[in-house]
Design a protein around this motif. Structure first.
Motif, PDB file in Angstrom:
ATOM      1  N   TYR A 175     -31.099 -20.925  23.718  1.00 19.31           N
ATOM      2  CA  TYR A 175     -32.353 -20.450  23.123  1.00 19.31           C
ATOM      3  C   TYR A 175     -33.561 -20.996  23.882  1.00 19.31           C
ATOM      4  O   TYR A 175     -34.505 -20.260  24.202  1.00 19.31           O
ATOM      5  CB  TYR A 175     -32.435 -20.863  21.659  1.00 19.31           C
ATOM      6  CG  TYR A 175     -33.836 -20.760  21.095  1.00 19.31           C
ATOM      7  CD1 TYR A 175     -34.386 -19.516  20.796  1.00 19.31           C
ATOM      8  CD2 TYR A 175     -34.633 -21.881  20.916  1.00 19.31           C
ATOM      9  CE1 TYR A 175     -35.678 -19.409  20.315  1.00 19.31           C
ATOM     10  CE2 TYR A 175     -35.923 -21.782  20.439  1.00 19.31           C
ATOM     11  CZ  TYR A 175     -36.440 -20.544  20.137  1.00 19.31           C
ATOM     12  OH  TYR A 175     -37.720 -20.438  19.682  1.00 19.31           O
ATOM     13  N   THR A 178     -34.060 -19.297  27.372  1.00 18.66           N
ATOM     14  CA  THR A 178     -34.599 -17.932  27.297  1.00 18.66           C
ATOM     15  C   THR A 178     -36.030 -17.931  26.756  1.00 18.66           C
ATOM     16  O   THR A 178     -36.850 -17.096  27.167  1.00 18.66           O
ATOM     17  CB  THR A 178     -33.709 -17.057  26.407  1.00 18.66           C
ATOM     18  OG1 THR A 178     -33.529 -17.694  25.129  1.00 18.66           O
ATOM     19  CG2 THR A 178     -32.352 -16.857  27.039  1.00 18.66           C
ATOM     20  N   TRP A 238     -29.695 -14.944  23.638  1.00 17.44           N
ATOM     21  CA  TRP A 238     -29.832 -16.188  22.872  1.00 17.44           C
ATOM     22  C   TRP A 238     -29.588 -15.990  21.381  1.00 17.44           C
ATOM     23  O   TRP A 238     -29.248 -16.935  20.666  1.00 17.44           O
ATOM     24  CB  TRP A 238     -31.243 -16.750  23.039  1.00 17.44           C
ATOM     25  CG  TRP A 238     -32.317 -15.885  22.421  1.00 17.44           C
ATOM     26  CD1 TRP A 238     -32.960 -14.844  23.018  1.00 17.44           C
ATOM     27  CD2 TRP A 238     -32.834 -15.963  21.093  1.00 17.44           C
ATOM     28  NE1 TRP A 238     -33.858 -14.272  22.142  1.00 17.44           N
ATOM     29  CE2 TRP A 238     -33.802 -14.948  20.954  1.00 17.44           C
ATOM     30  CE3 TRP A 238     -32.581 -16.811  20.016  1.00 17.44           C
ATOM     31  CZ2 TRP A 238     -34.520 -14.756  19.782  1.00 17.44           C
ATOM     32  CZ3 TRP A 238     -33.282 -16.610  18.845  1.00 17.44           C
ATOM     33  CH2 TRP A 238     -34.245 -15.596  18.732  1.00 17.44           C
TER      34      TRP A 238
END
Length: 664
Positions: A175, A178, A238
């Motif tokens: 996460y 990205t 993600w």
């Protein structure tokens, strides 16, 4: 600059709401493992939601332009905050979902049972709410980026609350990577806007020409940067792992709110252009169609309850993108009805998705809280032990499938109407592009119904499949009350959408000023939708009364479920997540690339046999990761520059500064 009147009232309320969110986690940091401190934090979050809803409604009912200027002393100018109907409309679900999630979280994640994570989670939940508030009221792009980065870090620390688990750490790392890649694209977007306008402010509606390389660069970089946050395919990599591994009330916020910041950014940037080229809308529409279809297909193949819901977030982001694509095509061809229906459907679906997806994640959290597993094939018969949770999940399932009489039906109907309108008024082949949305929506709706029939049937009906996960009891009031609120909101919008027509009109006029303030009322039959919903509820009530009275006259017999002639039926004979969705997975096997492992029955006296299936994250595992591994191998000579010597790093910095001075 200090303002008075309506804009000042709205801004003061919203800033107070953000302040309450920001300090909500401090009591628990000062008194660790203290339940009273956690309840104080919840009180701050509830007060923030009430203040924020009042401020957002005030801005929608009394739309007056105005802003505060905050001197910064930085090269990119002063920081500016303000609220307009578009940002206020996005703030309505923010305060509703965050308030419900905070109340739910105190019961779902009590600090005395989670002493290692409770304080951190409460603090970053409040910080996440405050950053969302600031992001939606930021008028200067640099302040927006600051709030964007704070939101990214707060969401990271919230979703990685259980950072002792390897899969949680991996989800958080993906996460964060990205999120920063998307932020880099936004730096490019805002730099190009500054080159076009000479200021670091969001462009006013319709003030930018949509021709030339700078306009194209703004559009494409905004689509990548905001699309990555929104989870648009193929930039969604993600999303499934983050939503699956976060605490359930954080998953509700990630899916219901954080994804929508990407949609907000797109709408804010796209509205700045006058008459965008038709290929912009066509590209957005195509990405929406791909996200909607592929998202729901991936959902059908999942065995993890929360990962399945995560893929449905991609599906619904696709529906929102389809609405935006229709609006952009209508803009390019001067067809205000398409703009109103497309953008209106997208905006209303932003709110609707936030409500019913939060309801689904909170309901899933209640299941996990009772059964201690997310694995669908280990669950079964949950409705007997958790009847209210089953009811709330069913409400969310009907809403997400776009069925009346709930809210998902209304927003999807608006996108349908935009698609049908294009067929009747198209003057060219390009003008027929919005017509693609209708068959795609129909396909997505049918697949979504199949998916949630699978989920509800396997998880809530039948018999328990595992003795280790057949215990548990219904959630307490602290978890059920937020689900009640969200379910009532879904029903209210579905049954009385006309109540929100004025608010939606105000946001649409802010998005595109040429739209009539009453235009949406002439395009969407709100009154007929209400009559349809109320009539359907009346019909269901009458049928229930009829069958209940008929059943009361019949003798009651108790026996085992009919097992097709087998004398000893067992839970193993029930449908599983794999078997129920196997047909659809086979249809889309070229896309999904399912993996299957089985031990066949062999011999006259066969031993144990087994079958296991898995649908991988194809985009990540088959495309992104191999490409990154290739780059890693080819970049080996460059990595020699990273040797850990501080003095050489300082020399690199010196050379970079000299080079920049020479160039400028």
């Amino acid at each position: 600059m200090f303002l008075t009147g309506e804009p000042a009232t709205s801004l003061v309320l919203l800033l107070l709401a953000g302040g309450c969110q920001l300090v909500s986690g401090i009591p628990l940091l000062l008194q660790k493992e203290s339940r009273p401190a956690q309840k104080i934090g919840v009180a701050f979050m509830a007060a923030a939601s009430l203040l924020g809803l009042a401020g957002a409604l005030f801005a929608l009912l009394h739309p007056v332009s105005g802003s505060f200027l905050l001197p910064s002393g930085l090269p990119f100018g002063d920081l500016e905050v303000g609220v307009d109907p578009l940002s206020a409309f996005f703030l309505l679900p923010v305060y509703t979902v965050i308030g419900c999630s905070a109340v739910y979280g105190a019961a779902y994640w009590p600090v005395d049972r989670h002493p290692a994570h409770g304080g951190k989670l409460t603090f970053f939940l409040g910080l996440l709410g405050a950053s969302l508030t600031m992001l939606f009221i930021a008028k200067s792009m640099m302040l927006f980026l600051m709030a964007w980065e704070v939101m990214a870090f707060a969401a990271y620390f919230a979703l990685t609350a259980e950072d002792e688990k390897e899969q949680v750490r991996e989800a958080g790392t993906l996460y964060l990577i990205t999120a920063h890649l998307g932020a880099l694209a936004l730096f490019a977007t805002f730099s190009l806007i500054n080159a076009a306008t000479g200021a670091y402010l969001f462009p006013a509606e319709g003030t930018l020409p949509a021709v030339g390389p700078i306009a194209t660069g703004i559009f494409l970089t905004a689509l990548v940067g905001f699309g990555m946050k929104a989870g648009v395919m193929p930039l969604h990599i993600w999303l499934p792992s983050a939503h699956a591994n976060a605490p359930s009330h954080i998953s509700a916020i990630l899916s219901g709110l954080v994804l929508k910041t990407g949609i907000y950014g797109m709408m804010r940037i796209f509205s700045g252009f006058a008459a965008p080229p038709v290929w912009w809308g066509g590209l957005v529409l195509l990405l929406g169609c791909v996200s909607a279809v592929v998202g729901v297909v991936y959902a059908i193949g999942q065995h993890d309850l929360k990962r399945l819901l995560a893929y449905h977030s991609i599906e619904n982001i696709g529906i929102i993108m389809m609405g935006l694509g229709i609006a952009l095509i209508g803009d390019s061809q001067g067809r205000p009805a398409l703009v109103a229906l497309g953008a209106g459907g997208a905006l209303l679906h932003v709110m609707n998705h936030a409500l019913f997806k939060a309801l689904l994640f909170l309901s899933a959290g209640s299941v996990i809280h009772a059964a201690h597993t997310r694995e669908i094939d280990l669950l079964g018969g949950i409705s007997r032990r958790l009847p209210y949770t089953a009811l709330f999940f069913l409400v969310g399932a009907v809403a997400i499938c776009g069925l009346p009489p709930l809210n998902g039906f209304v927003s999807e109907l608006m996108v349908y109407l935009g698609s049908f309108s294009a067929v009747g008024t198209a003057g060219s082949v390009a003008g027929l592009l919005p017509a693609l949305a209708a068959p795609v929506l129909a396909l997505v709706g049918g697949l979504a119904v199949a998916c949630f029939v699978k989920v509800f049937g396997v998880v809530f009906l039948g018999a328990p499949r595992s003795s280790a996960h057949d215990g548990g009891e219904e959630a307490g009031a602290g978890m059920l009350a937020p689900m009640w609120v969200l379910a009532l909101c879904c029903a209210l919008i579905g049954l009385f959408p006309g109540l929100f027509g004025h608010l939606l009109n105000q946001a649409l006029v802010e998005y595109r000023g040429a739209l009539s303030s009453q235009g949406i009322w002439n395009l969407v039959p709100f009154n007929w939708i209400s009559l349809l919903g109320l009539g359907l509820i009346l019909l269901l009530v009458l049928l229930w009364v009829f069958f209940a009275r008929s059943a009361a006259k019949l003798p009651v017999q108790v026996g085992p479920t009919w097992g097709c002639g087998y004398l000893r039926p067992s839970p193993r004979m029930q449908y599983t997540a794999s078997s129920f969705g196997s047909t659809v997975v086979r249809w889309f096997s070229v896309m999904l690339r399912p993996e299957e492992h089985r031990e066949e029955v062999q011999g006259l006296f066969p031993g144990a046999s087994s079958r296991a299936s898995h649908v991988p994250e194809t985009t990540l595992e088959k495309i992104y990761l191999p490409f990154l591994e290739y780059l890693f191998e080819k970049a080996a000579p460059v990595r020699r520059l990273q040797h850990g010597r501080l003095n050489i790093y300082i020399f690199y910095t010196f050379l970079t500064l000299v080079l920049l001075l020479a160039l400028t």
